[in-house]
Design a protein around this motif. Structure first.
Motif, PDB file in Angstrom:
ATOM      1  N   GLY A 172     -22.203  -3.137  24.691  1.00 11.09           N
ATOM      2  CA  GLY A 172     -21.971  -1.578  24.673  1.00 11.09           C
ATOM      3  C   GLY A 172     -22.523  -0.853  25.698  1.00 11.09           C
ATOM      4  N   LEU A 173     -23.901  -1.328  25.959  1.00 12.94           N
ATOM      5  CA  LEU A 173     -24.914  -0.728  27.164  1.00 12.94           C
ATOM      6  C   LEU A 173     -24.134  -0.585  28.160  1.00 12.94           C
ATOM      7  CD1 LEU A 173     -27.319   0.945  28.323  1.00 12.94           C
ATOM      8  CD2 LEU A 173     -28.218  -1.415  28.095  1.00 12.94           C
ATOM      9  N   ILE A 174     -23.666  -2.065  28.780  1.00  8.78           N
ATOM     10  CA  ILE A 174     -22.906  -2.357  29.854  1.00  8.78           C
ATOM     11  C   ILE A 174     -21.759  -1.465  30.270  1.00  8.78           C
ATOM     12  CG2 ILE A 174     -21.978  -4.183  31.330  1.00  8.78           C
ATOM     13  CD1 ILE A 174     -24.427  -6.028  30.063  1.00  8.78           C
ATOM     14  N   LEU A 175     -20.866  -1.406  29.078  1.00  8.19           N
ATOM     15  CA  LEU A 175     -19.687  -0.804  29.236  1.00  8.19           C
ATOM     16  C   LEU A 175     -19.938   0.746  29.084  1.00  8.19           C
ATOM     17  CD1 LEU A 175     -17.555  -2.794  26.233  1.00  8.19           C
ATOM     18  CD2 LEU A 175     -17.126  -2.745  29.036  1.00  8.19           C
ATOM     19  N   ILE A 182     -22.211   2.062  31.035  1.00  6.41           N
ATOM     20  CA  ILE A 182     -22.470   2.467  32.346  1.00  6.41           C
ATOM     21  C   ILE A 182     -21.145   2.089  33.150  1.00  6.41           C
ATOM     22  CG2 ILE A 182     -23.615   1.423  34.343  1.00  6.41           C
ATOM     23  CD1 ILE A 182     -25.969   0.416  32.339  1.00  6.41           C
ATOM     24  N   ILE A 183     -20.266   1.199  33.090  1.00  2.00           N
ATOM     25  CA  ILE A 183     -19.107   0.987  33.601  1.00  2.00           C
ATOM     26  C   ILE A 183     -18.188   2.394  33.324  1.00  2.00           C
ATOM     27  CG2 ILE A 183     -16.889  -0.188  33.452  1.00  2.00           C
ATOM     28  CD1 ILE A 183     -18.710  -2.690  33.156  1.00  2.00           C
ATOM     29  N   ASN A 184     -18.184   2.864  32.118  1.00  6.90           N
ATOM     30  CA  ASN A 184     -17.432   3.936  31.830  1.00  6.90           C
ATOM     31  C   ASN A 184     -17.901   5.114  32.506  1.00  6.90           C
ATOM     32  OD1 ASN A 184     -15.794   5.622  30.497  1.00  6.90           O
ATOM     33  ND2 ASN A 184     -17.240   5.866  28.523  1.00  6.90           N
ATOM     34  N   ASN A 185     -19.223   5.342  32.631  1.00  6.70           N
ATOM     35  CA  ASN A 185     -19.446   6.398  33.377  1.00  6.70           C
ATOM     36  C   ASN A 185     -19.235   6.312  34.950  1.00  6.70           C
ATOM     37  OD1 ASN A 185     -21.179   8.892  33.606  1.00  6.70           O
ATOM     38  ND2 ASN A 185     -22.389   7.931  34.948  1.00  6.70           N
ATOM     39  N   ASN A 186     -19.092   5.280  35.517  1.00  6.40           N
ATOM     40  CA  ASN A 186     -18.996   5.011  37.051  1.00  6.40           C
ATOM     41  C   ASN A 186     -17.573   4.514  37.523  1.00  6.40           C
ATOM     42  OD1 ASN A 186     -21.746   5.469  37.356  1.00  6.40           O
ATOM     43  ND2 ASN A 186     -22.156   3.261  37.086  1.00  6.40           N
ATOM     44  N   ILE A 187     -16.695   4.402  36.388  1.00  6.26           N
ATOM     45  CA  ILE A 187     -15.293   4.495  37.095  1.00  6.26           C
ATOM     46  C   ILE A 187     -14.581   5.629  37.875  1.00  6.26           C
ATOM     47  CG2 ILE A 187     -12.814   4.593  36.160  1.00  6.26           C
ATOM     48  CD1 ILE A 187     -14.063   2.996  33.520  1.00  6.26           C
ATOM     49  N   SER A 188     -14.827   6.817  37.542  1.00  5.66           N
ATOM     50  CA  SER A 188     -14.523   7.661  38.371  1.00  5.66           C
ATOM     51  C   SER A 188     -15.546   8.838  38.242  1.00  5.66           C
ATOM     52  CB  SER A 188     -13.066   8.126  37.820  1.00  5.66           C
ATOM     53  OG  SER A 188     -12.760   9.618  38.517  1.00  5.66           O
ATOM     54  N   SER A 189     -15.783   9.566  39.440  1.00  4.73           N
ATOM     55  CA  SER A 189     -16.844  10.763  39.341  1.00  4.73           C
ATOM     56  C   SER A 189     -16.330  11.909  38.709  1.00  4.73           C
ATOM     57  CB  SER A 189     -17.052  10.971  40.723  1.00  4.73           C
ATOM     58  OG  SER A 189     -15.879  11.484  41.703  1.00  4.73           O
ATOM     59  N   SER A 190     -14.870  12.137  38.672  1.00 10.85           N
ATOM     60  CA  SER A 190     -14.362  13.144  37.997  1.00 10.85           C
ATOM     61  C   SER A 190     -14.619  13.198  36.491  1.00 10.85           C
ATOM     62  CB  SER A 190     -12.936  13.444  38.423  1.00 10.85           C
ATOM     63  OG  SER A 190     -12.078  12.075  37.945  1.00 10.85           O
ATOM     64  N   TYR A 191     -14.678  11.756  35.969  1.00 11.46           N
ATOM     65  CA  TYR A 191     -14.664  11.526  34.447  1.00 11.46           C
ATOM     66  C   TYR A 191     -16.313  10.975  34.074  1.00 11.46           C
ATOM     67  CZ  TYR A 191      -9.647  11.881  34.148  1.00 11.46           C
ATOM     68  OH  TYR A 191      -8.311  12.349  34.351  1.00 11.46           O
ATOM     69  N   SER A 192     -17.265  11.489  34.761  1.00  6.39           N
ATOM     70  CA  SER A 192     -18.579  11.004  34.518  1.00  6.39           C
ATOM     71  C   SER A 192     -19.008  11.589  33.448  1.00  6.39           C
ATOM     72  CB  SER A 192     -19.390  11.250  35.658  1.00  6.39           C
ATOM     73  OG  SER A 192     -19.705  12.648  35.747  1.00  6.39           O
ATOM     74  N   TYR A 200     -10.046   3.018  27.817  1.00  6.44           N
ATOM     75  CA  TYR A 200     -10.007   2.004  27.324  1.00  6.44           C
ATOM     76  C   TYR A 200     -11.666   1.267  27.331  1.00  6.44           C
ATOM     77  CZ  TYR A 200      -5.038   1.422  27.582  1.00  6.44           C
ATOM     78  OH  TYR A 200      -3.706   1.783  27.377  1.00  6.44           O
ATOM     79  N   VAL A 201     -12.088   1.485  28.280  1.00  2.71           N
ATOM     80  CA  VAL A 201     -13.509   0.931  28.491  1.00  2.71           C
ATOM     81  C   VAL A 201     -14.315   2.052  27.423  1.00  2.71           C
ATOM     82  CG1 VAL A 201     -15.606   0.962  29.935  1.00  2.71           C
ATOM     83  CG2 VAL A 201     -13.656   0.383  30.873  1.00  2.71           C
ATOM     84  N   MET A 202     -14.117   3.117  27.338  1.00  9.00           N
ATOM     85  CA  MET A 202     -15.002   3.924  26.246  1.00  9.00           C
ATOM     86  C   MET A 202     -14.648   3.244  24.650  1.00  9.00           C
ATOM     87  SD  MET A 202     -14.486   7.847  24.677  1.00  9.00           S
ATOM     88  CE  MET A 202     -12.941   7.324  23.712  1.00  9.00           C
ATOM     89  N   ILE A 203     -13.291   2.977  24.480  1.00  8.41           N
ATOM     90  CA  ILE A 203     -13.082   2.422  23.317  1.00  8.41           C
ATOM     91  C   ILE A 203     -13.791   1.082  22.853  1.00  8.41           C
ATOM     92  CG2 ILE A 203     -11.197   1.498  21.795  1.00  8.41           C
ATOM     93  CD1 ILE A 203     -11.432   4.522  21.788  1.00  8.41           C
TER      94      ILE A 203
END
Length: 145
Positions: free
Chosen positions: A24-27, A29-39, A118-121
């Motif tokens: 969950g921690l890794i996901l 981090i990935i969720n935050n870094n997918i796009s700067s507009s959705y950080s 999807y990554v957030m879920i």
């Protein structure tokens, strides 16, 4: 190796919960870094909470082998971890609610937002299952005596 042999089903479930917390921690981090507009605006707080939760779940796995089953340190670690994971789940859903409502109404073609969703879920499911496993194992013996 002997520490793993002395585990019961509850002990193995605690190990799975620690691994799910790390996933969950890794996901997160990935969720935050997918796009700067959705950080995430509270990413630092969420990251700190997730790291603390993973560390405390590892403490909950290790302490019964040293202090015996049903010790206070393990119990407090589980309680704090479940609370922190609940806060992370709520804050992630709170920050993404407008994006989610847009995806399911007028902005359904936004592929970047769907990726973030999807990554957030996946992250929320990892934290939720880890919290449920920790709650279940808090009522079980984790090491053989």
């Amino acid at each position: 190796m002997t520490a793993l042999k002395n585990r019961t089903v509850g002990g193995y479930c605690q190990i799975v919960a620690a691994i799910l917390g790390l996933a969950g921690l890794i996901l997160l981090i990935i969720n935050n870094n997918i796009s700067s507009s959705y950080s995430l605006s509270t990413f630092g707080l969420l990251l700190t909470g997730a790291v603390v939760g993973v560390i405390l779940s590892v403490v909950a796995v290790i302490t019964p082998t040293k202090l015996g089953d049903l010790d206070v340190v393990s119990t407090l670690s589980i309680m704090v971890t479940v609370g922190v994971y609940g806060l992370i789940i709520g804050q992630m859903a709170n920050e993404r609610i407008l994006m989610i409502s847009g995806l399911f109404s007028w902005n359904s073609g936004n592929t970047v937002a769907w990726s973030v969703f999807y990554v957030m879920i996946a992250s929320i499911v990892c934290f939720a299952v880890a919290a449920v496993l920790l709650i279940i194992t808090s009522f079980m013996k984790t090491v053989k005596e």
